[in-house]
Design a protein around this motif. Structure first.
Motif, mmCIF file in Angstrom:
data_model
loop_
_atom_site.group_PDB
_atom_site.id
_atom_site.type_symbol
_atom_site.label_atom_id
_atom_site.label_comp_id
_atom_site.label_asym_id
_atom_site.label_seq_id
_atom_site.Cartn_x
_atom_site.Cartn_y
_atom_site.Cartn_z
ATOM 1 N N THR A 287 -23.622 26.438 -11.202
ATOM 2 C CA THR A 287 -22.880 25.176 -11.361
ATOM 3 C C THR A 287 -22.500 24.930 -12.822
ATOM 4 O O THR A 287 -22.181 23.819 -13.203
ATOM 5 C CB THR A 287 -23.745 23.997 -10.861
ATOM 6 O OG1 THR A 287 -24.979 23.958 -11.595
ATOM 7 C CG2 THR A 287 -24.037 24.142 -9.378
ATOM 8 N N PHE A 288 -22.547 25.983 -13.631
ATOM 9 C CA PHE A 288 -22.270 25.858 -15.065
ATOM 10 C C PHE A 288 -20.920 25.202 -15.319
ATOM 11 O O PHE A 288 -20.803 24.234 -16.080
ATOM 12 C CB PHE A 288 -22.319 27.248 -15.709
ATOM 13 C CG PHE A 288 -22.159 27.249 -17.205
ATOM 14 C CD1 PHE A 288 -23.220 26.906 -18.029
ATOM 15 C CD2 PHE A 288 -20.952 27.605 -17.788
ATOM 16 C CE1 PHE A 288 -23.086 26.926 -19.419
ATOM 17 C CE2 PHE A 288 -20.800 27.620 -19.167
ATOM 18 C CZ PHE A 288 -21.872 27.278 -19.989
ATOM 19 N N LEU A 289 -19.873 25.720 -14.661
ATOM 20 C CA LEU A 289 -18.525 25.187 -14.870
ATOM 21 C C LEU A 289 -18.372 23.805 -14.250
ATOM 22 O O LEU A 289 -17.828 22.886 -14.884
ATOM 23 C CB LEU A 289 -17.490 26.147 -14.285
ATOM 24 C CG LEU A 289 -16.029 25.676 -14.332
ATOM 25 C CD1 LEU A 289 -15.577 25.439 -15.768
ATOM 26 C CD2 LEU A 289 -15.124 26.696 -13.642
ATOM 27 N N SER A 290 -18.826 23.645 -13.013
ATOM 28 C CA SER A 290 -18.639 22.357 -12.335
ATOM 29 C C SER A 290 -19.415 21.233 -13.020
ATOM 30 O O SER A 290 -18.959 20.088 -13.055
ATOM 31 C CB SER A 290 -19.056 22.466 -10.864
ATOM 32 O OG SER A 290 -20.421 22.813 -10.747
ATOM 33 N N ASP A 291 -20.572 21.562 -13.600
ATOM 34 C CA ASP A 291 -21.338 20.544 -14.326
ATOM 35 C C ASP A 291 -20.572 20.060 -15.553
ATOM 36 O O ASP A 291 -20.562 18.866 -15.874
ATOM 37 C CB ASP A 291 -22.700 21.103 -14.747
ATOM 38 C CG ASP A 291 -23.646 21.303 -13.570
ATOM 39 O OD1 ASP A 291 -23.373 20.730 -12.497
ATOM 40 O OD2 ASP A 291 -24.633 22.054 -13.719
ATOM 41 N N ILE A 292 -19.927 21.007 -16.239
ATOM 42 C CA ILE A 292 -19.118 20.636 -17.407
ATOM 43 C C ILE A 292 -17.918 19.807 -16.974
ATOM 44 O O ILE A 292 -17.573 18.794 -17.596
ATOM 45 C CB ILE A 292 -18.653 21.897 -18.168
ATOM 46 C CG1 ILE A 292 -19.855 22.618 -18.776
ATOM 47 C CG2 ILE A 292 -17.642 21.530 -19.260
ATOM 48 C CD1 ILE A 292 -19.519 23.931 -19.442
ATOM 49 N N ALA A 293 -17.276 20.250 -15.900
ATOM 50 C CA ALA A 293 -16.099 19.528 -15.400
ATOM 51 C C ALA A 293 -16.462 18.107 -15.000
ATOM 52 O O ALA A 293 -15.699 17.160 -15.236
ATOM 53 C CB ALA A 293 -15.495 20.275 -14.212
ATOM 54 N N GLN A 294 -17.628 17.942 -14.393
ATOM 55 C CA GLN A 294 -18.066 16.612 -13.963
ATOM 56 C C GLN A 294 -18.220 15.677 -15.164
ATOM 57 O O GLN A 294 -17.877 14.483 -15.092
ATOM 58 C CB GLN A 294 -19.401 16.727 -13.224
ATOM 59 C CG GLN A 294 -19.866 15.439 -12.582
ATOM 60 C CD GLN A 294 -19.005 15.027 -11.406
ATOM 61 O OE1 GLN A 294 -18.660 15.846 -10.557
ATOM 62 N NE2 GLN A 294 -18.617 13.761 -11.347
ATOM 63 N N VAL A 295 -18.683 16.209 -16.280
ATOM 64 C CA VAL A 295 -18.893 15.393 -17.478
ATOM 65 C C VAL A 295 -17.577 15.075 -18.181
ATOM 66 O O VAL A 295 -17.333 13.934 -18.600
ATOM 67 C CB VAL A 295 -19.850 16.105 -18.456
ATOM 68 C CG1 VAL A 295 -19.930 15.345 -19.790
ATOM 69 C CG2 VAL A 295 -21.236 16.241 -17.841
ATOM 70 N N TYR A 296 -16.688 16.066 -18.288
ATOM 71 C CA TYR A 296 -15.506 15.911 -19.137
ATOM 72 C C TYR A 296 -14.237 15.502 -18.395
ATOM 73 O O TYR A 296 -13.356 14.885 -18.991
ATOM 74 C CB TYR A 296 -15.249 17.211 -19.915
ATOM 75 C CG TYR A 296 -16.237 17.410 -21.037
ATOM 76 C CD1 TYR A 296 -15.976 16.937 -22.313
ATOM 77 C CD2 TYR A 296 -17.459 18.058 -20.813
ATOM 78 C CE1 TYR A 296 -16.887 17.113 -23.353
ATOM 79 C CE2 TYR A 296 -18.376 18.234 -21.840
ATOM 80 C CZ TYR A 296 -18.087 17.749 -23.108
ATOM 81 O OH TYR A 296 -18.997 17.918 -24.132
ATOM 82 N N ILE A 297 -14.100 15.859 -17.132
ATOM 83 C CA ILE A 297 -12.890 15.447 -16.397
ATOM 84 C C ILE A 297 -13.233 14.754 -15.087
ATOM 85 O O ILE A 297 -12.392 14.612 -14.211
ATOM 86 C CB ILE A 297 -11.938 16.637 -16.147
ATOM 87 C CG1 ILE A 297 -12.658 17.806 -15.464
ATOM 88 C CG2 ILE A 297 -11.285 17.102 -17.436
ATOM 89 C CD1 ILE A 297 -11.751 18.989 -15.181
#
Length: 481
Positions: A287-297
């Motif tokens: 979930t590395f990418l999705s976790d970042i996406a959840q925070v930033y977009i």
């Protein structure tokens, strides 16, 4: 000063294919670049390969491995494109090797290429199926078996592969533009906000960080991300002006892929911070990418990425299906596969029979994976991707040797740099990469025994190809006599 190029030579064991056994198309540089970059599956690499490279490789220094990989492959491309005017068929690696090292050796590596790319096309269905299930459940649908989504994508791929290449290129252009756009937006937001609590990452310019952890493993995962870039040459017959289009598309694809991956990996590490990024990639790689996406977009952006991750994998499958079909078509033109596979479609000008042949092999592979209850990601995809990785680097090395041999006695007007120094430097880099892959084969394939079994499969493909090539070459000479 312009370079003088002498007329192409035919060093093979058979005559060149007749015009009616050539594919038709009108692809320019942008269309071919879309094909190649789509095969690299940018969003799939960002979501899947990046966490592995960061966690198992050199941590915050991982973006530097894309710079190194791009330099190695650009050095390879210098000689690869120099040989292009002397190769008058759309067979990519095996045609280049055949032109320089002989017919039977070229056919042997053609078989290696065919096994490698069909394996990767089949294996990516193991990623696409679960990704598709994720999309279905995202919109409130049931948790269906992964192979149902894989089967739906398979039908669409088979249809598009049967049709003219322009249709596939348009589909890939739309999908690729969407996935690059969403990742580009994420990168910009991360940079604009100054990254995480630790600010923007400095690991890429810090030698201590770049050489930390396992630089070799980091380089290995980076090199995996470029598989298929040489497909620029497989579309030779369908290109507007092969002598100009292929070199330009090759350089453009490599630079675009390398820059995109280097910048994006740096931005994603910056989103967490150098130290925290490694821990996050290690503990929550899936979930590395999705976790970042959840925070930033936010949620909406994360949902978009979930959908585009699925379409990115589909684009990858379609691109590799087109490449594999053209390898079958090219090999069958030399009668080492059934000649009927090298008859283009009368209306679409596509390798329709070769495409259906590839689809049949892929269908059997998926069916066997389901029958034996293989995990679609950790077994089906990983095993097949490992075979492709080894085959890909071996093909690059063989092609580099072919370039050096071809221009050894006569540089054909090219500079020492283009046909001797650059290819030799690229060959050294590729040799180091192959050593890294073989020493980490148990990690790629899941076990040492399985890893070496994969290497054995490629060796068998090479030997069978050489034997078949020898027989066809001997038969051709006897007929000519």
């Amino acid at each position: 000063m312009s370079e003088t190029i002498s007329a192409p030579e035919n060093l093979g064991g058979s005559s060149e294919p007749t015009p009616e056994r050539r594919l038709r198309g009108n692809l320019g540089v942008p269309a071919i670049v879309f094909m190649v970059v789509a095969a690299a599956a940018p969003l799939g690499v960002v979501g899947g390969v990046f966490p592995l490279g960061i966690a198992s490789g050199n941590g915050a220094g991982f973006p530097a491995t894309f710079i190194v990989s791009t330099v190695i492959l650009l050095l390879f491309a210098v000689g690869f494109t120099a040989l292009t005017p002397f190769v008058q068929e759309a067979g990519a690696f095996f045609s280049y090797i055949r032109q320089s090292l002989g017919f039977s050796i070229g056919i042997g590596f053609g078989f290696v290429a065919l096994v490698s790319y069909v394996a990767l096309e089949a294996g990516v269905y193991g990623l696409l199926g679960p990704a598709g299930v994720g999309v279905v459940t995202l919109f409130g649908g049931p948790d269906i078996p992964w192979w149902t989504l894989a089967a739906a994508a398979f039908v669409i791929t088979t249809f598009l592969g049967y049709r003219n290449i322009q249709l596939s290129s348009r589909v890939l252009a739309v999908l690729l533009t969407a996935e690059i756009a969403i990742v580009g937006v994420l990168d910009l937001i991360i940079v604009a906000r100054g990254g995480g609590d630790d600010g923007l990452s400095t690991g890429v310019v810090d030698p201590a960080t770049v050489f930390s952890g396992s630089l070799g493993v980091g380089l290995l995962f980076a090199m995996l991300s470029y598989i298929g870039f040489e497909a620029t040459a497989i579309f030779r017959d369908e290109a507007k002006d092969p002598e100009r289009t292929i070199p330009r598309a090759t350089y453009a694809a490599l630079i675009l892929i390398g820059a995109f991956y280097a910048v994006t990996s740096w931005a994603l590490i910056s989103a967490w911070g150098d130290t925290k990024a490694v821990a996050q990639a290690t503990d929550s790689g899936g979930t590395f990418l999705s976790d970042i996406a959840q925070v930033y977009i936010r949620t909406a952006g994360n949902d978009i990425i979930t959908v585009l991750y699925f379409t990115s994998l589909f684009a990858c499958i379609l691109a590799f299906h087109n490449v594999a079909s053209r390898y079958v078509f090219a090999l069958s033109r030399h009668s080492v596969l059934p000649a009927a596979l090298s008859v283009p479609h009368p209306q679409h000008g596509s390798p329709h029979r070769a495409s259906l042949w590839v689809s049949a092999v892929v269908a059997v592979s998926i069916a066997l994976a389901v029958a034996f209850s293989l995990d679609p990601i950790t077994q089906f995809y990983t095993w097949f991707a490992a075979a492709t990785t080894v085959g890909f680097v071996v093909l690059l090395i063989a092609t580099s040797v072919a370039v050096l041999v071809f221009f050894a006695r006569d540089r054909r007007g090219h500079s020492q740099w283009r046909v001797r120094i650059a290819p030799a430097l690229g060959l050294v880099g590729l040799g180091v990469t192959l050593v890294l892959i073989l020493t980490n084969l148990d990690g790629l394939a899941g076990s040492s025994a399985l890893g070496w079994g994969i290497v054995s499969l490629l060796v068998v493909a090479l030997i069978v190809g050489v034997v078949v090539g020898n027989r066809v070459g001997d038969a051709t000479k006897a007929t000519a006599a």
